[in-house]
Design a protein around this motif. Structure first.
Motif, PDB file in Angstrom:
ATOM      1  N   MET A   1       1.108  -1.125  -0.233  1.00  0.00           N
ATOM      2  CA  MET A   1       0.049   0.153   0.178  1.00  0.00           C
ATOM      3  C   MET A   1       0.344   1.014  -0.220  1.00  0.00           C
ATOM      4  SD  MET A   1      -3.094   0.864   2.607  1.00  0.00           S
ATOM      5  CE  MET A   1      -1.903   2.605   3.297  1.00  0.00           C
ATOM      6  N   ALA A   2       0.614   2.568  -1.248  1.00  0.00           N
ATOM      7  CA  ALA A   2       1.171   3.169  -1.025  1.00  0.00           C
ATOM      8  C   ALA A   2       0.319   4.615  -0.952  1.00  0.00           C
ATOM      9  CB  ALA A   2       2.000   3.370  -2.098  1.00  0.00           C
ATOM     10  N   LEU A   3       0.939   5.458  -0.417  1.00  0.00           N
ATOM     11  CA  LEU A   3       0.190   6.828  -0.800  1.00  0.00           C
ATOM     12  C   LEU A   3       0.108   7.751  -1.710  1.00  0.00           C
ATOM     13  CD1 LEU A   3      -0.553   7.707   3.847  1.00  0.00           C
ATOM     14  CD2 LEU A   3      -2.143   5.864   1.528  1.00  0.00           C
ATOM     15  N   HIS A   4      -0.522   8.393  -2.363  1.00  0.00           N
ATOM     16  CA  HIS A   4       0.635   9.506  -2.800  1.00  0.00           C
ATOM     17  C   HIS A   4      -0.095  10.629  -2.901  1.00  0.00           C
ATOM     18  CE1 HIS A   4       2.528   6.123  -5.126  1.00  0.00           C
ATOM     19  NE2 HIS A   4       0.878   5.897  -4.931  1.00  0.00           N
ATOM     20  N   GLU A   5      -0.051  11.936  -2.829  1.00  0.00           N
ATOM     21  CA  GLU A   5      -0.091  12.806  -2.191  1.00  0.00           C
ATOM     22  C   GLU A   5      -0.724  14.341  -3.710  1.00  0.00           C
ATOM     23  OE1 GLU A   5      -0.720  15.234   0.967  1.00  0.00           O
ATOM     24  OE2 GLU A   5      -0.244  13.766   1.848  1.00  0.00           O
ATOM     25  N   ILE A   6      -1.620  14.628  -3.832  1.00  0.00           N
ATOM     26  CA  ILE A   6      -1.839  15.837  -5.249  1.00  0.00           C
ATOM     27  C   ILE A   6      -2.971  16.920  -4.439  1.00  0.00           C
ATOM     28  CG2 ILE A   6      -3.652  16.104  -6.969  1.00  0.00           C
ATOM     29  CD1 ILE A   6      -4.080  12.799  -7.710  1.00  0.00           C
ATOM     30  N   TYR A   7      -1.893  17.754  -4.625  1.00  0.00           N
ATOM     31  CA  TYR A   7      -2.169  19.184  -4.737  1.00  0.00           C
ATOM     32  C   TYR A   7      -3.108  19.732  -5.525  1.00  0.00           C
ATOM     33  CZ  TYR A   7       0.702  18.030  -0.839  1.00  0.00           C
ATOM     34  OH  TYR A   7       1.926  17.571   0.448  1.00  0.00           O
ATOM     35  N   ARG A   8      -3.878  20.305  -5.274  1.00  0.00           N
ATOM     36  CA  ARG A   8      -4.690  21.367  -6.740  1.00  0.00           C
ATOM     37  C   ARG A   8      -4.906  22.708  -5.863  1.00  0.00           C
ATOM     38  NH1 ARG A   8      -9.734  24.051  -7.364  1.00  0.00           N
ATOM     39  NH2 ARG A   8     -10.145  23.264  -5.271  1.00  0.00           N
ATOM     40  N   TYR A   9      -3.885  23.536  -7.428  1.00  0.00           N
ATOM     41  CA  TYR A   9      -3.931  25.162  -7.056  1.00  0.00           C
ATOM     42  C   TYR A   9      -4.694  25.359  -7.830  1.00  0.00           C
ATOM     43  CZ  TYR A   9       0.120  24.948  -4.097  1.00  0.00           C
ATOM     44  OH  TYR A   9       0.713  24.435  -3.017  1.00  0.00           O
ATOM     45  N   VAL A  10      -5.186  27.081  -7.523  1.00  0.00           N
ATOM     46  CA  VAL A  10      -6.139  27.562  -8.660  1.00  0.00           C
ATOM     47  C   VAL A  10      -5.379  28.538  -9.472  1.00  0.00           C
ATOM     48  CG1 VAL A  10      -7.697  29.730  -8.995  1.00  0.00           C
ATOM     49  CG2 VAL A  10      -8.126  27.952  -7.792  1.00  0.00           C
ATOM     50  N   VAL A  11      -4.292  28.614 -10.244  1.00  0.00           N
ATOM     51  CA  VAL A  11      -3.832  29.467 -10.936  1.00  0.00           C
ATOM     52  C   VAL A  11      -3.659  30.162 -11.679  1.00  0.00           C
ATOM     53  CG1 VAL A  11      -1.525  29.760 -12.700  1.00  0.00           C
ATOM     54  CG2 VAL A  11      -2.728  26.880 -12.143  1.00  0.00           C
ATOM     55  N   SER A  12      -3.976  31.832 -11.697  1.00  0.00           N
ATOM     56  CA  SER A  12      -4.540  32.954 -12.233  1.00  0.00           C
ATOM     57  C   SER A  12      -3.404  33.896 -12.736  1.00  0.00           C
ATOM     58  CB  SER A  12      -5.225  33.857 -11.065  1.00  0.00           C
ATOM     59  OG  SER A  12      -4.599  34.266 -10.152  1.00  0.00           O
TER      60      SER A  12
ATOM     61  N   GLN B   1      -6.233  19.147  -1.077  1.00  0.00           N
ATOM     62  CA  GLN B   1      -5.298  18.579  -1.583  1.00  0.00           C
ATOM     63  C   GLN B   1      -5.834  16.956  -0.759  1.00  0.00           C
ATOM     64  OE1 GLN B   1      -2.815  19.227   2.567  1.00  0.00           O
ATOM     65  NE2 GLN B   1      -2.313  16.924   2.030  1.00  0.00           N
ATOM     66  N   THR B   2      -5.563  15.841  -1.645  1.00  0.00           N
ATOM     67  CA  THR B   2      -6.635  14.951  -2.042  1.00  0.00           C
ATOM     68  C   THR B   2      -5.392  14.286  -1.934  1.00  0.00           C
ATOM     69  OG1 THR B   2      -7.944  15.321  -3.372  1.00  0.00           O
ATOM     70  CG2 THR B   2      -7.844  13.599  -3.281  1.00  0.00           C
ATOM     71  N   ILE B   3      -5.617  12.945  -1.174  1.00  0.00           N
ATOM     72  CA  ILE B   3      -4.321  11.168  -1.214  1.00  0.00           C
ATOM     73  C   ILE B   3      -5.010  10.639  -1.921  1.00  0.00           C
ATOM     74  CG2 ILE B   3      -3.317  10.488   0.983  1.00  0.00           C
ATOM     75  CD1 ILE B   3      -3.861  12.331   2.337  1.00  0.00           C
ATOM     76  N   VAL B   4      -4.060  10.048  -2.855  1.00  0.00           N
ATOM     77  CA  VAL B   4      -5.049   8.822  -3.654  1.00  0.00           C
ATOM     78  C   VAL B   4      -4.518   7.426  -3.105  1.00  0.00           C
ATOM     79  CG1 VAL B   4      -4.431   7.446  -6.154  1.00  0.00           C
ATOM     80  CG2 VAL B   4      -4.712   9.840  -5.420  1.00  0.00           C
ATOM     81  N   VAL B   5      -4.740   6.514  -2.330  1.00  0.00           N
ATOM     82  CA  VAL B   5      -3.784   5.156  -2.097  1.00  0.00           C
ATOM     83  C   VAL B   5      -3.681   4.401  -3.024  1.00  0.00           C
ATOM     84  CG1 VAL B   5      -4.215   3.195   0.013  1.00  0.00           C
ATOM     85  CG2 VAL B   5      -5.132   5.218   0.044  1.00  0.00           C
ATOM     86  N   THR B   6      -2.773   3.532  -3.379  1.00  0.00           N
ATOM     87  CA  THR B   6      -2.792   2.763  -4.389  1.00  0.00           C
ATOM     88  C   THR B   6      -2.031   1.056  -3.595  1.00  0.00           C
ATOM     89  OG1 THR B   6      -0.694   3.318  -4.980  1.00  0.00           O
ATOM     90  CG2 THR B   6      -2.007   3.992  -5.803  1.00  0.00           C
TER      91      THR B   6
END
Lengths: 208, 309, 297
Positions: free
Chosen positions: C61-72, C138-143
């Motif tokens: 099992m591994a955790l991957h972090e995804i960070y969401r940004y708003v770019v202007s 942020q979101t964490i995807v678990v694989t």
């Protein structure tokens, strides 16, 4: 002037005759606000105990160095320092308990009880006496908070320290936030009642 | 820096709010029912274009990538206003961005939000009634029970306290935003705020003594008690927590002071009457006051969930 | 005059000493505080995925972090994701209509990516001038063995009093696996009950179609359902719990007595988090697929 009470008497008087919650009616905010369970009462009580003892000892140590005109600011600074330390320690090592107590830990800084003890006792007495006096006051507060928590948790949730004791919830009313006022009022009346009965009994004995 | 900008923007907003009509095409916009936005145009528009949902893009400000589903657009008879009907209720606490194309000469974007003044007032009313510091947050009780025996005392204490809390909260706010946050000194919050409160009290004391001895005689007594009131330190802590801007902070501190004054006045009115009541000896004095305060707290629960704006 | 000088001197010394004590306390406790917060979050996340001490998470099992940004860029907004790619991190910029705009490799280490400030500077450096960014969530995807198993979604929304912070776990089809309340200030005995299993457990096992339409029902919670939700307390067997849960899996959320507003806040909050995330994930997956961007999840 030195106190004529022994250390043990200092502690006992803090818990009983000079109980900060039920007798001196000081520091009522946490007594009403977060005394919903025994555990909450215990945790804040411990925090106050530490602040009280540390502040009393500190002031007693430096009492000869304090200029009379800046007494109050010095007290405030001392208390604020210790509250900050306790606040940081709790936040770091007991995050769950800290979250429950919310803003109240920081508000210890404005508790009249601590400043009052410094003014009345710690700036006149020896370090050891101040230590015991602080301990007594702290324990008095702790005891008061736990007694309130005990009543509210038992009658409101039917549990004690989170363990189910009664198996049912008698009156949810008692753990609701505003019930703190009623519980404190009723408990004070109860203590007054005991005192009145006790006095009458003594008077009767005197007559005989 | 953004804080200054936001405060200035808010100030400008306050000053020019009546004059802030959308130029050119859009003359007014507001939330209607729970799933409606109402747009009014400065002149009659082409009803067919205005009624086409494809000509509108609507999203909540923090989520620009998620468009809200428009069910239909209803255009009024004179073609000067349109009601955008959405498939789901809108979250009106968020600012919504609407862009319109094909109706005017260019693509027009505008924000729809509840009025800022209304928001400020809701903070004030919130601190005054809904989250009254005495009856629903249980703060400042020692001073509350100590000074609510007589109406005159209650008024004096309440007014003194309101004045001090507004001054010290604003000072604390400046100090927090411009000194403590940039230098990461958050852990000094308690010391700094209590220091600023003491400073305010001392200053008010000195100034009053010199400038207006009559006022000082009336209110000087209460100044000492102000420091022993936890509300005075709770307000700056809450402001630091919520990251309020200048006007929001002003409103919260006013509400906190006013709420305390209100609570004191209500309580003192009851306690003056209670002096003539036949109270059992065990309840005399403080215990009965607690029971009364409990009843007030119960009554104040009725304000919870109140939303005016 | 001499008096004033001594007072000033003594106050200054007192302040200095106090400052040193507090600073020392801060230095000593700050690291422990951050460590504990991190540990607590990890523990909550594992328990949401159904792992505990008796049932440890698998090695794969591994955790991957995804960070969401708003770019202007001036008036133009776009949404971008900082993803772990197979060689370092990459910043994928996607237009509001879901079209791919650009991608930039970001030079940042595994440790630095956890710190907001360092992350922002690295992204700004990679993007070049003229663009500003705002961190959204942020979101964490678990694989598990390279296959997607679940998503962990931290989020917050307004409750009855102040903000309620939650972590939500959803599986690859966006059905809710569990909900944990991290921070709240609701009233004890009323809104504070949102932390109890019999309330927050109602979300577990509801599929995406149900969550999309979910509402709050002002009905008393049926007894058998409450027993199934609090199975840890009264020791119902698993088969029985599963049977009862299945009965209620497409029902609305039963409101807490006397705390409808809190119940509604949590329900709408969860609904919003899941719906927005499902939409964003589908957009991101489409872009990753089309652009042949290799990611470890």
């Amino acid at each position: 002037m030195a106190t004529d009470k022994s250390n043990f008497q200092l502690v006992i008087s803090g818990i009983l005759n000079e109980n900060p919650i039920f007798r001196l009616v000081l520091s009522m905010c946490p007594a009403v606000g977060i005394s919903t369970t025994v555990m909450n009462g215990f945790l804040l009580g411990i925090a106050v105990l530490f602040v009280q003892v540390f502040s009393s000892v500190t002031i007693s140590l430096i009492k000869d160095l304090i200029h009379p005109r800046i007494r109050i600011p010095t007290y405030t600074l001392t208390i604020a320092t210790w509250v900050t330390i306790i606040d940081m320690v709790l936040a770091a090592y007991l995050p769950e308990a800290y979250a429950k107590m919310g803003i109240f830990v920081k508000l210890i800084v404005a508790f009249a009880i601590i400043t009052m003890r410094l003014e009345m006792f710690a700036c006149k007495e020896s370090v050891t006496a101040s230590f015991w006096d602080g301990l007594g006051m702290g324990f008095g507060f702790l005891f008061g908070m736990m007694a309130l928590g005990f009543v509210r948790e038992l009658l409101g949730l039917g549990t004690l320290l989170g363990y189910d004791v009664l198996g049912f919830k008698p009156l949810l009313f008692f753990v609701l936030p505003f019930a703190g006022f009623f519980v404190v009022g009723l408990m004070m009346a109860f203590f007054n009642y005991i005192e009145i009965v006790y006095k009458r009994a003594r008077e009767k004995r005197v007559e005989i | 820096m953004t804080i200054i900008k936001r405060s200035l923007a808010a100030l400008l907003l306050l000053l020019v709010l009546p004059a802030m009509a959308q130029a050119e095409l859009i003359s007014g916009k507001s939330f209607g029912d729970e799933n409606e936005i109402i747009v009014s145009f400065s002149a009659a528009v082409n009803p067919a274009a205005a009624a086409d949902p494809a000509n509108y893009i609507v999203y909540e400000e923090p989520d620009p990538d998620i468009r809200l589903n428009l069910e239909k657009v209803l255009v009024s008879e004179d073609a000067r206003s349109a009601t955008l009907v959405f498939t789901e209720p809108l979250n009106t606490t968020q600012t919504h961005i609407v862009s319109v194309r094909d109706i005017g000469p260019t693509v027009e974007s505008f924000k729809v939000s509840k009025s800022y003044i209304g928001y400020l007032l809701s903070i004030l009313i919130g601190a005054l009634l809904i989250n009254n510091f005495v009856f629903t947050k249980y703060l400042g009780l020692c001073v509350f029970f100590g000074t609510s025996k007589r109406k005159d005392t209650a008024k004096g204490m309440g007014l003194t306290f309101t004045f001090v809390i507004v001054v010290s909260a604003i000072m604390s706010w400046f100090f927090y935003q411009f000194v403590m946050k940039p230098f990461h000194l958050d852990f000094l919050q308690i010391v700094v705020f209590i220091g600023l409160v003491s400073l305010t009290v001392q200053a008010v004391d000195t100034i009053l003594r010199k400038v207006n001895p009559i006022l000082f005689n009336a209110f000087g007594v209460y100044l000492v008690l102000v420091i022993a009131n936890c509300i005075i330190i709770a307000v700056p802590l809450i402001l630091a927590d919520y990251e309020y801007n200048f006007f929001e902070s002003l409103m919260l501190s006013l509400g906190a002071g006013g709420g305390f004054l209100l609570a004191l006045y209500l309580m003192s009115s009851v306690r003056e009457r209670m002096e003539f009541a036949n109270i059992p000896p065990t309840f005399k004095g403080i215990p009965i006051a607690f029971v009364v305060a409990g009843q007030f707290a119960l009554a104040f629960l009725g304000f919870s969930g109140l939303s005016l704006f | 005059m001499k008096d004033i000088l001594t007072i000033v001197f003594r106050l200054t010394v007192t302040c200095l000493v106090a400052g040193v004590i507090m600073g020392g306390g801060f230095v000593l406790t700050n690291k422990a505080k951050q460590d504990n917060e991190h540990k607590n979050e990890q523990r909550v996340m594992l328990s949401l995925l159904g792992y505990s001490k008796s049932n440890p998470a698998p090695q794969a099992m591994a955790l991957h972090e995804i960070y969401r940004y708003v770019v202007s860029e001036g008036e133009n907004l776009s949404v971008a994701y900082l993803l772990p790619a197979n060689n370092g991190f990459t910043f994928v910029n996607i237009g509001l209509d879901g079209r791919f705009l650009s991608r930039h490799p970001v030079a940042i280490s595994e440790e630095q990516v956890l710190k907001g400030g360092d992350r922002d500077t690295a992204i700004i450096a990679a993007l070049g001038p003229g663009k500003s960014i705002r961190f959204a969530d942020q979101t964490i995807v678990v694989t598990n063995g390279g296959k997607r198993q679940a998503y962990l979604l931290p989020g917050e929304f307004t409750g009855f009093k102040t903000f309620i912070k939650v972590i939500l776990a959803v599986d690859q089809d966006f059905a809710v696996m569990g909900l944990e309340i991290m921070e709240h200030e609701e009233d004890p005995g009323l809104g504070g009950e949102i932390v109890q299993d019999y309330f927050k457990g109602q979300f577990t096992g509801k599929d995406f179609a149900t969550i999309k339409k979910i509402k709050v029902a002002k009905l008393p919670l049926p007894d058998e359902y409450q027993q199934a939700l609090e199975a840890d307390k009264n020791g119902l067997n698993e088969a029985e719990v599963a049977r009862i849960r299945a009965l209620y899996s497409d029902k609305d959320i039963y409101a807490l007595t006397g705390a409808t507003i809190s119940s509604r806040s949590v329900t709408n909050g969860v609904k919003g988090i899941v719906k927005k995330f499902a939409y964003r994930m589908s957009v991101l997956d489409r872009v990753l697929d089309k652009q042949q961007i290799a990611v470890p999840f």
